[in-house]
Design an enzyme around this catalytic site. Structure first.
Site, PDB file in Angstrom:
ATOM      1  N   ASP A  33       1.007   7.307  29.187  1.00 34.30           N
ATOM      2  CA  ASP A  33      -0.385   7.598  28.966  1.00 34.30           C
ATOM      3  C   ASP A  33      -0.770   7.939  27.585  1.00 34.30           C
ATOM      4  O   ASP A  33      -1.731   8.510  26.944  1.00 34.30           O
ATOM      5  CB  ASP A  33      -0.962   8.291  29.941  1.00 34.30           C
ATOM      6  CG  ASP A  33      -1.493   7.935  31.355  1.00 34.30           C
ATOM      7  OD1 ASP A  33      -1.282   6.644  31.255  1.00 34.30           O
ATOM      8  OD2 ASP A  33      -1.292   8.680  32.334  1.00 34.30           O
ATOM      9  N   HIS A 219      16.045   1.483   3.971  1.00 35.90           N
ATOM     10  CA  HIS A 219      15.052   1.833   5.046  1.00 35.90           C
ATOM     11  C   HIS A 219      15.476   3.189   6.157  1.00 35.90           C
ATOM     12  O   HIS A 219      15.204   2.850   7.238  1.00 35.90           O
ATOM     13  CB  HIS A 219      14.467   0.893   5.489  1.00 35.90           C
ATOM     14  CG  HIS A 219      13.380   0.041   4.998  1.00 35.90           C
ATOM     15  ND1 HIS A 219      13.033  -1.134   5.089  1.00 35.90           N
ATOM     16  CD2 HIS A 219      13.005   0.188   3.636  1.00 35.90           C
ATOM     17  CE1 HIS A 219      12.149  -1.684   4.275  1.00 35.90           C
ATOM     18  NE2 HIS A 219      12.057  -0.765   3.248  1.00 35.90           N
ATOM     19  N   ASP A 236      11.743   9.911   0.042  1.00 35.03           N
ATOM     20  CA  ASP A 236      10.592   9.132  -0.049  1.00 35.03           C
ATOM     21  C   ASP A 236       9.689   9.356   1.006  1.00 35.03           C
ATOM     22  O   ASP A 236       9.792   9.292   2.185  1.00 35.03           O
ATOM     23  CB  ASP A 236      10.979   7.451   0.227  1.00 35.03           C
ATOM     24  CG  ASP A 236       9.948   6.476  -0.165  1.00 35.03           C
ATOM     25  OD1 ASP A 236       8.873   6.891  -0.448  1.00 35.03           O
ATOM     26  OD2 ASP A 236      10.294   5.394  -0.565  1.00 35.03           O
ATOM     27  N   ASP A 247       2.761   7.766  -2.420  1.00 35.85           N
ATOM     28  CA  ASP A 247       4.114   7.112  -2.035  1.00 35.85           C
ATOM     29  C   ASP A 247       5.102   7.781  -3.245  1.00 35.85           C
ATOM     30  O   ASP A 247       4.994   7.152  -4.508  1.00 35.85           O
ATOM     31  CB  ASP A 247       4.058   5.810  -2.357  1.00 35.85           C
ATOM     32  CG  ASP A 247       5.209   4.727  -1.973  1.00 35.85           C
ATOM     33  OD1 ASP A 247       6.365   5.592  -1.441  1.00 35.85           O
ATOM     34  OD2 ASP A 247       5.455   3.791  -1.996  1.00 35.85           O
ATOM     35  N   HIS A 319      15.865  -4.144  -5.017  1.00 34.95           N
ATOM     36  CA  HIS A 319      14.315  -4.404  -4.394  1.00 34.95           C
ATOM     37  C   HIS A 319      13.500  -4.472  -5.831  1.00 34.95           C
ATOM     38  O   HIS A 319      14.043  -4.345  -6.996  1.00 34.95           O
ATOM     39  CB  HIS A 319      14.001  -3.184  -3.456  1.00 34.95           C
ATOM     40  CG  HIS A 319      14.452  -1.879  -4.125  1.00 34.95           C
ATOM     41  ND1 HIS A 319      13.410  -1.369  -5.215  1.00 34.95           N
ATOM     42  CD2 HIS A 319      15.072  -0.748  -3.855  1.00 34.95           C
ATOM     43  CE1 HIS A 319      13.692  -0.093  -5.556  1.00 34.95           C
ATOM     44  NE2 HIS A 319      15.049   0.299  -4.667  1.00 34.95           N
ATOM     45  N   HIS A 323       4.942  -1.687  -6.232  1.00 32.25           N
ATOM     46  CA  HIS A 323       3.764  -2.533  -5.437  1.00 32.25           C
ATOM     47  C   HIS A 323       2.524  -1.832  -5.561  1.00 32.25           C
ATOM     48  O   HIS A 323       2.508  -0.655  -5.764  1.00 32.25           O
ATOM     49  CB  HIS A 323       4.066  -2.594  -3.882  1.00 32.25           C
ATOM     50  CG  HIS A 323       4.663  -1.109  -3.386  1.00 32.25           C
ATOM     51  ND1 HIS A 323       3.752  -0.241  -2.918  1.00 32.25           N
ATOM     52  CD2 HIS A 323       5.791  -0.473  -3.220  1.00 32.25           C
ATOM     53  CE1 HIS A 323       4.353   1.011  -2.559  1.00 32.25           C
ATOM     54  NE2 HIS A 323       5.696   0.709  -2.665  1.00 32.25           N
ATOM     55  N   HIS A 330       1.874  -0.261   1.165  1.00 30.95           N
ATOM     56  CA  HIS A 330       1.973  -1.697   0.474  1.00 30.95           C
ATOM     57  C   HIS A 330       0.643  -2.297   0.308  1.00 30.95           C
ATOM     58  O   HIS A 330       0.207  -3.011   1.422  1.00 30.95           O
ATOM     59  CB  HIS A 330       2.774  -2.411   1.198  1.00 30.95           C
ATOM     60  CG  HIS A 330       4.379  -1.846   1.067  1.00 30.95           C
ATOM     61  ND1 HIS A 330       5.474  -2.529   1.564  1.00 30.95           N
ATOM     62  CD2 HIS A 330       4.974  -0.602   0.296  1.00 30.95           C
ATOM     63  CE1 HIS A 330       6.510  -1.665   1.372  1.00 30.95           C
ATOM     64  NE2 HIS A 330       6.279  -0.786   0.331  1.00 30.95           N
ATOM     65  N   GLU A 353       9.173   2.211  -9.093  1.00 28.69           N
ATOM     66  CA  GLU A 353      10.386   3.016  -8.218  1.00 28.69           C
ATOM     67  C   GLU A 353      11.713   1.969  -8.281  1.00 28.69           C
ATOM     68  O   GLU A 353      12.175   1.589  -7.327  1.00 28.69           O
ATOM     69  CB  GLU A 353       9.797   2.920  -6.687  1.00 28.69           C
ATOM     70  CG  GLU A 353       9.338   1.371  -6.172  1.00 28.69           C
ATOM     71  CD  GLU A 353       9.061   1.432  -4.868  1.00 28.69           C
ATOM     72  OE1 GLU A 353       9.686   1.899  -3.885  1.00 28.69           O
ATOM     73  OE2 GLU A 353       7.708   1.270  -4.633  1.00 28.69           O
ATOM     74  N   TYR A 357      21.768   1.925  -5.955  1.00 23.15           N
ATOM     75  CA  TYR A 357      22.568   2.317  -4.747  1.00 23.15           C
ATOM     76  C   TYR A 357      23.840   1.889  -4.708  1.00 23.15           C
ATOM     77  O   TYR A 357      24.308   0.655  -4.761  1.00 23.15           O
ATOM     78  CB  TYR A 357      21.866   1.538  -3.507  1.00 23.15           C
ATOM     79  CG  TYR A 357      20.280   1.796  -3.585  1.00 23.15           C
ATOM     80  CD1 TYR A 357      19.530   3.044  -3.087  1.00 23.15           C
ATOM     81  CD2 TYR A 357      19.360   1.005  -4.560  1.00 23.15           C
ATOM     82  CE1 TYR A 357      18.045   3.097  -3.402  1.00 23.15           C
ATOM     83  CE2 TYR A 357      18.211   0.967  -4.706  1.00 23.15           C
ATOM     84  CZ  TYR A 357      17.440   2.286  -3.948  1.00 23.15           C
ATOM     85  OH  TYR A 357      16.139   2.570  -4.418  1.00 23.15           O
ATOM     86  N   ARG A 374      16.590   6.678  -6.124  1.00 26.97           N
ATOM     87  CA  ARG A 374      15.494   6.005  -6.576  1.00 26.97           C
ATOM     88  C   ARG A 374      14.432   7.164  -7.142  1.00 26.97           C
ATOM     89  O   ARG A 374      14.411   8.385  -6.614  1.00 26.97           O
ATOM     90  CB  ARG A 374      14.717   5.517  -5.399  1.00 26.97           C
ATOM     91  CG  ARG A 374      13.642   4.805  -5.693  1.00 26.97           C
ATOM     92  CD  ARG A 374      13.314   3.976  -4.454  1.00 26.97           C
ATOM     93  NE  ARG A 374      12.870   4.242  -3.228  1.00 26.97           N
ATOM     94  CZ  ARG A 374      13.683   4.206  -2.023  1.00 26.97           C
ATOM     95  NH1 ARG A 374      14.972   3.707  -2.228  1.00 26.97           N
ATOM     96  NH2 ARG A 374      13.263   4.898  -0.934  1.00 26.97           N
ATOM     97  N   GLU A 376      10.326   7.454  -7.806  1.00 30.15           N
ATOM     98  CA  GLU A 376       9.243   6.722  -7.674  1.00 30.15           C
ATOM     99  C   GLU A 376       7.879   7.463  -7.890  1.00 30.15           C
ATOM    100  O   GLU A 376       7.716   8.737  -7.479  1.00 30.15           O
ATOM    101  CB  GLU A 376       8.929   6.252  -6.080  1.00 30.15           C
ATOM    102  CG  GLU A 376       7.608   5.313  -5.810  1.00 30.15           C
ATOM    103  CD  GLU A 376       8.004   4.863  -4.391  1.00 30.15           C
ATOM    104  OE1 GLU A 376       8.372   5.651  -3.402  1.00 30.15           O
ATOM    105  OE2 GLU A 376       7.081   4.035  -3.970  1.00 30.15           O
TER     106      GLU A 376
HETATM  107  N1  GLY Z   1       7.659   4.185   0.922  1.00 35.11           N
HETATM  108  C1  GLY Z   1       7.754   2.922   0.788  1.00 35.11           C
HETATM  109  C2  GLY Z   1       7.877   2.197  -0.435  1.00 35.11           C
HETATM  110  O1  GLY Z   1       8.385   2.993  -1.224  1.00 35.11           O
HETATM  111  O2  GLY Z   1       7.639   1.040  -0.529  1.00 35.11           O
HETATM  112 MN    MN Z   2       6.979   2.484  -2.936  1.00 35.12          MN
HETATM  113 MN    MN Z   3       8.321   5.079  -1.157  1.00 30.56          MN
END
Ligand code: GLY
Ligand code: MN
Ligand code: MN
Length: 409
Positions: A33, A219, A236, A247, A319, A323, A330, A353, A357, A374, A376
């Site tokens: 529930d 991720h 992150d 972000d 990557h 974005h 995103h 960002e 790695y 990273r 960002e």
């Molecule tokens: N935290 C999601 C990204 O950096 O795209």
């Molecule tokens: Mn991001």
């Molecule tokens: Mn991020």
């Protein structure tokens, strides 16, 4: 007023005989529930300011109507007050409020003959119903103009995004000052959970708190391993305030001191990030930050002997560099125009960002293994160039080591 202005601006991009139909998100059940906290659909909230589930807005030049849940005293004891049909016109500035249970009967009455219908279906029950009801009108998408509007942030949106960024910067600073070896990743995550909650915000996305080799999993969200002295931790995490996201990623040493190999890799990422940010200004190609960051990372890794000119950079940097950021982490908005990268415009917000790695299977000196870094930040395009909304958060090696030496251990 703000939502009304947006509806008018959107309508001005269609011909006079148009009807725009847009529904909010469905409620999502977690298990048994238990439901997830409700979050309206960004497009719907952007145009209506309405936060309840089960609602459909019908917008035309002549009228603004909404189908919504009627009052239900029994349900309201459990779930809280609803605006209801009587109050909705004044609260939401509607011409007319309809019972959502009358959608099948009333919706098509609101579409005058000869009008064109604009509608985008999400994968949910309500939108399946709408798709059937609207099939006879052969609806077309309203996403393109709506998302282009959302991409260019208004002053009030920028203020909210700045506040969200400030809250997230403060949480990252707290994490740097509170981390210690042998802490679990989830304990460090709790710094963000608490700080975001204290500021009446929530995570804009599932946070990544990744110690050592976990930093190389893009991720990673398990956040359940021990943070070891000598390792880096990549975080992150960003909050959502009033439906606007921040972000941010920072990577720092669990012990407070970078090792020499960690410093070498970190500095390459930082140089790439700073140069990429520097390239952001109105009129600049949006691909430029990625090109600049990739070139600096390639050269830096080659200089360390970790990559040869014929190697593919995606081995260590796989990557994009940014974005759009806004109501969605995103965020919406095209990246290309006629198959060409578009250019930055004032009011856009992008992340920057870059990362490196180096997994353990990389055939290079093992001192570099398990380094995942990273950095960002969130960048607003201004008339003059750009403003880094997250500039209040430190990122140089020296600043990080100094802060951590003053506060940790
Ligand atoms: N935290 C999601 C990204 O950096 O795209
Ligand atoms: Mn991001
Ligand atoms: Mn991020």
């Amino acid at each position: 007023m703000i939502h009304q202005n947006r509806r008018q601006e959107l309508l001005s991009q269609f011909d006079d005989n148009c009807v725009l139909i847009i529904s909010t998100n469905p409620e999502q059940f977690r298990n048994g529930d238990v439901s997830f906290p409700f979050r309206p659909h960004s497009d719907f909230f952007y145009l209506t300011g309405f936060q309840e589930p089960e609602a459909v807005a019908v917008i035309s030049k002549d009228s603004y109507c909404m189908f919504l849940r009627p009052k239900d005293p029994a349900r309201e004891i459990w779930d809280g007050a609803r605006v209801g049909l009587l109050e909705a016109p004044s609260v939401l500035n509607l011409d007319h409020a309809f019972d959502i249970n009358q959608l099948e009967v009333e919706l098509t009455q609101l579409i005058p003959a000869g009008h064109s219908v604009y509608f985008d279906a999400k994968p949910c029950e309500l939108d399946s119903k709408l798709t059937k009801l609207l099939a006879q009108y052969n609806p077309t998408s309203l996403q393109m103009p709506l998302h282009e509007m959302r991409l260019i942030k208004e002053e009030s949106e920028i203020l909210t995004m700045q506040k969200a960024a400030d809250i997230s910067c403060a949480a990252h600073t707290l994490a740097m000052t509170q981390v210690s070896p042998n802490m679990f990743e989830y304990e460090l995550q709790s710094v963000f959970d608490a700080h975001f909650a204290k500021n009446n915000t929530q995570h804009a996305y599932t946070p990544i708190v990744a110690g050592g080799k976990n930093g190389c999993i893009l991720h990673y969200i398990d956040n359940n391993q021990v943070l070891k002295s000598g390792d880096l931790v990549l975080i992150d995490a960003g909050c959502e305030l009033d439906y606007y996201a921040s972000d941010i990623t920072r990577t720092f040493p669990v012990s407070g001191q970078f090792s020499e190999p960690q410093k070498q890799i970190y500095q390459i990422v930082l140089d790439a990030q700073l140069a990429a940010i520097d390239s952001i200004k109105p009129g600049a190609n949006i691909h430029k930050p990625h090109k600049i960051a990739s070139d600096i990372i390639q050269q830096g890794l080659e200089a360390l002997g970790l990559l040869s000119p014929k190697d593919c950079l995606s081995k260590f940097y796989m990557h994009g560099t940014g974005h759009w950021l806004g109501m969605d982490v995103h965020d919406v908005g095209k990246y290309q125009d006629n198959q060409q990268h578009r250019v930055f415009e004032k009011g856009m917000v992008t992340t920057v960002e870059p990362g490196i790695y180096i997994r353990k299977d990389a055939k290079i000196d093992p001192v570099y293994h398990n380094i995942g870094i990273r950095i960002e930040d969130d960048v607003l395009v201004t008339n003059e160039g750009n403003t880094v909304l997250t500039k209040n958060l430190i990122k140089t090696i020296n600043d990080i080591e100094t802060l951590m030496s003053q506060t940790n251990l």
